[in-house]
Design a protein around this motif. Structure first.
Motif, PDB file in Angstrom:
ATOM      1  N   UNK A   1      -4.269   7.198   7.413  1.00 54.40           N
ATOM      2  CA  UNK A   1      -3.334   7.872   8.317  1.00 54.40           C
ATOM      3  C   UNK A   1      -2.320   6.891   8.887  1.00 54.40           C
ATOM      4  N   UNK A   2      -2.776   5.693   9.269  1.00 58.19           N
ATOM      5  CA  UNK A   2      -1.854   4.678   9.802  1.00 58.19           C
ATOM      6  C   UNK A   2      -0.878   4.205   8.729  1.00 58.19           C
ATOM      7  N   UNK A   3      -1.396   3.965   7.546  1.00 59.01           N
ATOM      8  CA  UNK A   3      -0.529   3.518   6.450  1.00 59.01           C
ATOM      9  C   UNK A   3       0.463   4.607   6.059  1.00 59.01           C
ATOM     10  N   UNK A   4       0.008   5.845   6.065  1.00 58.99           N
ATOM     11  CA  UNK A   4       0.884   6.960   5.701  1.00 58.99           C
ATOM     12  C   UNK A   4       2.070   7.058   6.657  1.00 58.99           C
ATOM     13  N   UNK A   5       1.808   6.893   7.932  1.00 60.84           N
ATOM     14  CA  UNK A   5       2.878   6.991   8.926  1.00 60.84           C
ATOM     15  C   UNK A   5       3.942   5.918   8.721  1.00 60.84           C
ATOM     16  N   UNK A   6       3.517   4.745   8.226  1.00 55.52           N
ATOM     17  CA  UNK A   6       4.455   3.638   8.059  1.00 55.52           C
ATOM     18  C   UNK A   6       5.078   3.576   6.671  1.00 55.52           C
ATOM     19  N   UNK A   7       4.354   4.031   5.639  1.00 55.86           N
ATOM     20  CA  UNK A   7       4.781   3.786   4.262  1.00 55.86           C
ATOM     21  C   UNK A   7       5.250   5.016   3.494  1.00 55.86           C
TER      22      UNK A   7
ATOM     23  N   UNK B   1       2.657   8.626  -1.654  1.00 58.30           N
ATOM     24  CA  UNK B   1       1.569   9.185  -0.840  1.00 58.30           C
ATOM     25  C   UNK B   1       0.568   8.084  -0.522  1.00 58.30           C
ATOM     26  N   UNK B   2      -0.184   8.316   0.550  1.00 61.80           N
ATOM     27  CA  UNK B   2      -1.301   7.443   0.923  1.00 61.80           C
ATOM     28  C   UNK B   2      -2.475   8.363   1.212  1.00 61.80           C
ATOM     29  N   UNK B   3      -3.611   8.103   0.587  1.00 58.67           N
ATOM     30  CA  UNK B   3      -4.736   9.025   0.729  1.00 58.67           C
ATOM     31  C   UNK B   3      -6.067   8.292   0.660  1.00 58.67           C
ATOM     32  N   UNK B   4      -7.057   8.875   1.307  1.00 61.41           N
ATOM     33  CA  UNK B   4      -8.410   8.353   1.239  1.00 61.41           C
ATOM     34  C   UNK B   4      -9.246   9.290   0.387  1.00 61.41           C
ATOM     35  N   UNK B   5     -10.176   8.700  -0.357  1.00 54.67           N
ATOM     36  CA  UNK B   5     -11.140   9.452  -1.157  1.00 54.67           C
ATOM     37  C   UNK B   5     -12.501   8.824  -0.885  1.00 54.67           C
ATOM     38  N   UNK B   6     -13.286   9.431  -0.022  1.00 52.05           N
ATOM     39  CA  UNK B   6     -14.521   8.801   0.395  1.00 52.05           C
ATOM     40  C   UNK B   6     -14.210   7.475   1.079  1.00 52.05           C
ATOM     41  N   UNK B   7     -14.778   6.379   0.561  1.00 56.76           N
ATOM     42  CA  UNK B   7     -14.545   5.059   1.129  1.00 56.76           C
ATOM     43  C   UNK B   7     -13.409   4.318   0.420  1.00 56.76           C
ATOM     44  N   UNK B   8     -12.712   4.989  -0.463  1.00 52.11           N
ATOM     45  CA  UNK B   8     -11.633   4.389  -1.233  1.00 52.11           C
ATOM     46  C   UNK B   8     -10.281   4.799  -0.658  1.00 52.11           C
ATOM     47  N   UNK B   9      -9.312   3.899  -0.751  1.00 56.37           N
ATOM     48  CA  UNK B   9      -7.973   4.171  -0.247  1.00 56.37           C
ATOM     49  C   UNK B   9      -6.966   3.960  -1.373  1.00 56.37           C
ATOM     50  N   UNK B  10      -6.076   4.926  -1.535  1.00 56.66           N
ATOM     51  CA  UNK B  10      -5.075   4.888  -2.606  1.00 56.66           C
ATOM     52  C   UNK B  10      -3.677   4.952  -2.011  1.00 56.66           C
ATOM     53  N   UNK B  11      -2.842   4.021  -2.423  1.00 56.36           N
ATOM     54  CA  UNK B  11      -1.419   4.043  -2.083  1.00 56.36           C
ATOM     55  C   UNK B  11      -0.678   4.317  -3.383  1.00 56.36           C
ATOM     56  N   UNK B  12      -0.139   5.522  -3.508  1.00 58.80           N
ATOM     57  CA  UNK B  12       0.553   5.922  -4.733  1.00 58.80           C
ATOM     58  C   UNK B  12       2.014   5.494  -4.653  1.00 58.80           C
ATOM     59  N   UNK B  13       2.487   4.875  -5.728  1.00 52.73           N
ATOM     60  CA  UNK B  13       3.835   4.307  -5.739  1.00 52.73           C
ATOM     61  C   UNK B  13       4.573   4.797  -6.978  1.00 52.73           C
ATOM     62  N   UNK B  14       5.810   5.275  -6.782  1.00 60.23           N
ATOM     63  CA  UNK B  14       6.623   5.735  -7.890  1.00 60.23           C
ATOM     64  C   UNK B  14       7.376   4.596  -8.540  1.00 60.23           C
ATOM     65  N   UNK B  15       8.202   4.925  -9.540  1.00 58.63           N
ATOM     66  CA  UNK B  15       9.003   3.929 -10.232  1.00 58.63           C
ATOM     67  C   UNK B  15      10.297   3.642  -9.490  1.00 58.63           C
ATOM     68  N   UNK B  16      11.124   2.802 -10.079  1.00 58.87           N
ATOM     69  CA  UNK B  16      12.430   2.478  -9.500  1.00 58.87           C
ATOM     70  C   UNK B  16      13.432   2.272 -10.622  1.00 58.87           C
ATOM     71  N   UNK B  17      14.708   2.359 -10.287  1.00 56.36           N
ATOM     72  CA  UNK B  17      15.751   2.249 -11.303  1.00 56.36           C
ATOM     73  C   UNK B  17      15.739   0.898 -12.004  1.00 56.36           C
ATOM     74  N   UNK B  18      15.388  -0.163 -11.259  1.00 54.42           N
ATOM     75  CA  UNK B  18      15.426  -1.497 -11.847  1.00 54.42           C
ATOM     76  C   UNK B  18      14.050  -1.984 -12.275  1.00 54.42           C
ATOM     77  N   UNK B  19      13.081  -1.070 -12.374  1.00 49.69           N
ATOM     78  CA  UNK B  19      11.735  -1.446 -12.764  1.00 49.69           C
ATOM     79  C   UNK B  19      11.621  -1.438 -14.280  1.00 49.69           C
ATOM     80  N   UNK B  20      11.253  -2.573 -14.878  1.00 49.18           N
ATOM     81  CA  UNK B  20      11.143  -2.666 -16.326  1.00 49.18           C
ATOM     82  C   UNK B  20       9.691  -2.790 -16.774  1.00 49.18           C
ATOM     83  N   UNK B  21       8.755  -2.432 -15.912  1.00 47.28           N
ATOM     84  CA  UNK B  21       7.337  -2.574 -16.252  1.00 47.28           C
ATOM     85  C   UNK B  21       6.850  -1.457 -17.152  1.00 47.28           C
TER      86      UNK B  21
END
Length: 265
Positions: A12-18, A45-65
């Motif tokens: 919840x704290x990370x979601x508010x900031x990120x 998005x930022x979400x918890x699943x049980x004791x696990x925490x996931x920060x989901x991150x999208x792509x970017x225009x200059x991302x070549x990964x």
């Protein structure tokens, strides 16, 4: 001790900031991710699943990964924590404990002493082995009850800690839940009202999900929050008998349990 409620609050704290923010700088301080860089990507998005925490991150225009979407998966284990600071604010833990730094235009999120830290393209698949999350907004108890009842001969204290059956309960809550339901943690599942136990677990974790001080007694004073956990030798708040401590095997390891033999027999 980090359990499902601790991780929910951190998310919840990370979601508010990120959430929805573009990452202006990222730094990974573990060898396996030393060359990783999420700079320029947006947190979706930022979400918890049980004791696990996931920060989901999208792509970017200059991302070549070649990664259109990636998730930062973390687990606090025993010592981990996520802190959020306005840019320029002094960290509350030493820098050598930091494992990852995520910065936006206004805030910095720092993961300290994280037991697990990895980037994954398949977060939901990776965590598919987990049982139902007690703090999920879509919580429905039937599957959790079924999974636990299938372990009829297993001690209830072991079953409650098995994240494959139900996700979110740790050592503190299993001791407290067994006390509240008046059953010894060593009692076989077949002799326990699993439906009532699961219902109580959901209610207790949900009540504590955003509290700064976890309590199972309803009291918030430091010495009054727990019924049995951490109270070895102290008197039971119900019957006055000494609280006991022992070990209970759990998924290949021994974990400490606290109980009142008089109230829970």
């Amino acid at each position: 001790m980090p359990e499902g409620d601790t991780v929910f609050a951190a998310a919840a704290r990370l979601r508010a900031a990120l959430d929805g923010q573009r990452l202006t700088r990222t730094q990974f301080r573990i060898p396996s991710l030393a060359t990783a860089d999420l700079t320029g990507r947006t947190v979706t998005s930022v979400r918890s699943v049980g004791k696990h925490l996931l920060i989901d991150v999208g792509g970017s225009d200059d991302d070549d990964s070649g990664l259109a979407r990636v998730s930062l998966h973390s687990h606090l284990k025993m010592e981990g924590a996520w802190h959020v600071h306005p840019i320029g604010t002094k960290w509350r833990r030493p820098g050598y404990q930091a494992r990852v730094v995520l910065r936006t235009a206004t805030h910095e999120a720092v993961g300290f002493d994280l037991g697990i830290l990895e980037l994954t393209e398949t977060p939901d698949q990776d965590l598919a082995y987990l049982g139902p999350d007690l703090l999920s907004a879509e919580w429905e108890p039937t599957e959790a009850i079924r999974r636990i009842e299938a372990r009829a001969d297993e001690p209830i204290g072991t079953a409650l800690l098995d994240q494959r059956l139900v996700a979110g309960i740790g050592n503190v809550y299993r001791s407290e839940l067994c006390f509240l339901r008046r059953v010894l943690p060593t009692r076989p599942v077949r002799e326990v009202d699993v439906t009532a136990m699961v219902d109580l677990a959901r209610r207790v974790l949900w009540a504590n999900r955003l509290r700064t001080a976890r309590t199972t007694t309803g009291q918030t004073a430091p010495n009054a929050r727990m019924w049995v956990y951490g109270r070895r030798g102290q008197l039971c708040r119900r019957c006055g008998s000494p609280i006991e401590r022992d070990q209970l095997g759990s998924i290949g390891e021994d974990r400490v349990i606290y109980f009142c033999r008089q109230c829970q027999s």
